[in-house]
Design an enzyme around this catalytic site. Structure first.
Site, PDB file in Angstrom:
ATOM      1  N   ARG A 173       0.856  -1.185   0.000  1.00 40.89           N
ATOM      2  CA  ARG A 173       0.000   0.000   0.000  1.00 40.89           C
ATOM      3  C   ARG A 173       0.894   1.238   0.000  1.00 40.89           C
ATOM      4  NH1 ARG A 173      -4.490  -1.773   4.595  1.00 40.89           N
ATOM      5  NH2 ARG A 173      -5.137  -3.692   3.565  1.00 40.89           N
ATOM      6  N   ARG A 214       3.034   1.109  10.105  1.00 41.70           N
ATOM      7  CA  ARG A 214       2.475   1.535   8.820  1.00 41.70           C
ATOM      8  C   ARG A 214       3.558   1.398   7.758  1.00 41.70           C
ATOM      9  NH1 ARG A 214      -2.228   4.355   8.082  1.00 41.70           N
ATOM     10  NH2 ARG A 214      -2.282   4.833  10.292  1.00 41.70           N
ATOM     11  N   GLU A 268      -5.024  -1.209  15.950  1.00 40.17           N
ATOM     12  CA  GLU A 268      -5.797  -2.123  15.113  1.00 40.17           C
ATOM     13  C   GLU A 268      -4.886  -3.213  14.548  1.00 40.17           C
ATOM     14  OE1 GLU A 268      -6.954  -2.855  10.773  1.00 40.17           O
ATOM     15  OE2 GLU A 268      -6.887  -0.716  11.222  1.00 40.17           O
ATOM     16  N   SER A 278      -9.353  -5.934  10.744  1.00 38.67           N
ATOM     17  CA  SER A 278     -10.680  -5.389  10.443  1.00 38.67           C
ATOM     18  C   SER A 278     -11.497  -6.507   9.814  1.00 38.67           C
ATOM     19  CB  SER A 278     -10.592  -4.206   9.476  1.00 38.67           C
ATOM     20  OG  SER A 278     -10.182  -3.039  10.137  1.00 38.67           O
ATOM     21  N   ARG A 328       2.002  -6.663  12.533  1.00 38.46           N
ATOM     22  CA  ARG A 328       1.506  -6.048  13.768  1.00 38.46           C
ATOM     23  C   ARG A 328       1.424  -7.070  14.902  1.00 38.46           C
ATOM     24  NH1 ARG A 328      -2.681  -1.088  12.374  1.00 38.46           N
ATOM     25  NH2 ARG A 328      -1.333  -0.105  10.817  1.00 38.46           N
TER      26      ARG A 328
END
Length: 440
Positions: free
Chosen positions: A275, A290, A362, A365, A404
């Site tokens: 990304r 990130r 997070e 999701s 993560r």
């Protein structure tokens, strides 16, 4: 995308749902109402013209037969001439109506392509993440008799995370893992895949890491989020590095009709993901929270519409089980309308506690997209006992984001001497009980 007939017949509901997402209906819908009215008017003109042409053809046939036999009267000849002239006029006009109708169709299709999914009625109203609702909390945060460190300090001190050399290789927001740091990433991947396939009933797949534009469109990344993607032009083809395994795995069944007896279908995949994080610079600049490239185990489901919310709960529980087996303190948060992703009708975020940073982050999701993606990708099923086909519901979630999870283990299992204990469930995969400083 949304169903055109639904948007047309329930435009006020769509506008209300868009406002609940914090969107301006006029801006999102554009001239939908005017374009739809113009399209319907063109369709009526086209249908009227086609019907008139058919009617005239039926009248012309007998007259031409009489002319061929030589039995036609002067009055019939005059009628034949008038009818033939009208047919020629219609013949010239019909293609114009068809072209204008296709243009109106494309305008509507372009509008539908950028309308986000409508929130499920159980989603709380709110404009941003402050209105998200915590619905569950599991475990307790670890207690330290020292000040816990963040993962970037621990990783560097142990010699298992090398961000400086990663930057030399590829630039900022890339990571280089060494020895037990790399093995921990691989161990987490294998542990998660084994858990989901052996206990949760998922079938493992290994999809391509490059996909075409149709696949990106099918899951909703294109056209709206092109700036967040890594495009890889190849000759005359446009390919894209996948931002998540959701894209190739969901598109496995693009343009297919599934047998209802096969549903639900549950698939899992481990892939690297890419990304560009456009617009995210300045956020999470330290560590590996990130990244432009990261690894993830994805969970994807295809279900009957009436079963999708039950399957959504099951998918979320599968992701939670990974955290529980690893002994990581987490919470489940129901996202509000203003914090939902573009394609989602309802999303749970799982957030893991990171003691080195003193906050929840997070880590998964889990979303129900209802028929939104299936309509874009044309994924259908044949309901038992009914004619025709319907769109499936698609769901997906991280099970989990591996990087993560790596961060969570390093920060939660750190010891006073700087070493990292390995959770017991990972020790068979790691072959060690502790990560200690690497010999440089």
């Amino acid at each position: 995308m949304l169903d055109l007939a639904f948007v047309r017949e329930h435009l006020s509901v769509v506008e209300e749902k868009l406002r609940s997402r914090g969107a301006d209906p006029e801006q999102v819908l554009g001239g939908f109402r005017e374009t739809e009215q113009r399209r319907r008017h063109l369709i009526r003109l086209l249908e009227t013209a086609l019907a008139r042409r058919n009617e005239l053809s039926k009248k012309i046939g007998p007259l031409m037969g009489a002319e061929k036999k030589g039995t036609i009267t002067a009055e019939q000849k005059a009628e034949l001439k008038l009818l033939s002239e009208e047919v020629l006029q219609l013949k010239d006009g019909i293609p114009d109506f068809e072209q204008k109708t296709r243009a109106a169709d494309k305008e509507l299709y372009d509008v539908l392509a950028v309308i986000p999914n409508l929130p499920h009625d159980s989603v709380p109203l709110g404009s941003n993440e402050a209105a998200n609702v915590e619905v569950k909390r599991w475990g307790m945060p670890p207690v330290f008799d020292f000040t816990p460190k963040p993962h970037w300090e621990l990783g560097e001190q142990l010699g298992i995370l090398d961000l400086e050399r990663a930057s030399k290789l590829a630039g900022a927001r890339f990571a280089l893992y060494w020895e037990l740091g790399a093995r921990l990433e691989r161990a987490l991947m294998n542990f998660m895949l084994d858990l989901h396939t052996r206990e949760h009933g998922y079938t493992e797949v290994l999809p391509p890491y490059l996909v075409n534009s149709e696949s990106m469109y099918g899951t909703g990344q294109l056209p709206k989020f092109e700036q967040d993607l890594f495009r890889v032009p190849h000759g005359e083809r446009d390919l894209w590095l996948i931002p998540t395994a959701e894209v190739p795995v969901t598109n496995i069944y693009r343009d297919e009709t599934l047998d209802a007896s096969r549903l639900p279908i549950s698939l899992t995949a481990f892939t690297p993901c890419w990304r560009s994080e456009a617009g995210s610079y300045g956020k999470d600049v330290r560590g590996i929270i990130r990244q432009h490239q990261f690894q993830k185990v994805e969970l994807v489901k295809f279900t009957r519409p009436e079963e999708s919310y039950e399957e959504h709960e099951k998918l979320t529980r599968a992701a939670e089980t990974v955290l529980e087996r690893l002994g990581l303190h987490y919470r489940r948060v129901l996202l509000c309308t203003g914090d939902l992703g573009f394609s989602s009708a309802k999303t749970y975020d799982l957030e893991v506690w990171l003691p080195g940073q003193g906050l929840f982050r997070e880590i998964s999701s889990c979303s129900n997209f209802e028929s939104f993606q299936a309509r874009r990708a044309n994924i259908r099923y044949r309901p038992e006992g009914r004619k025709g086909s319907e769109f499936v519901h698609t769901l997906n979630g991280s099970g989990l984001a591996v990087g993560r999870t790596w961060v969570a283990i390093v920060e939660n299992y750190q010891q006073a001497d700087g070493s990292i204990l390995i959770p017991e469930v990972l020790r068979p995969y790691m072959g060690v009980e502790k990560i200690e400083p690497r010999k440089m």
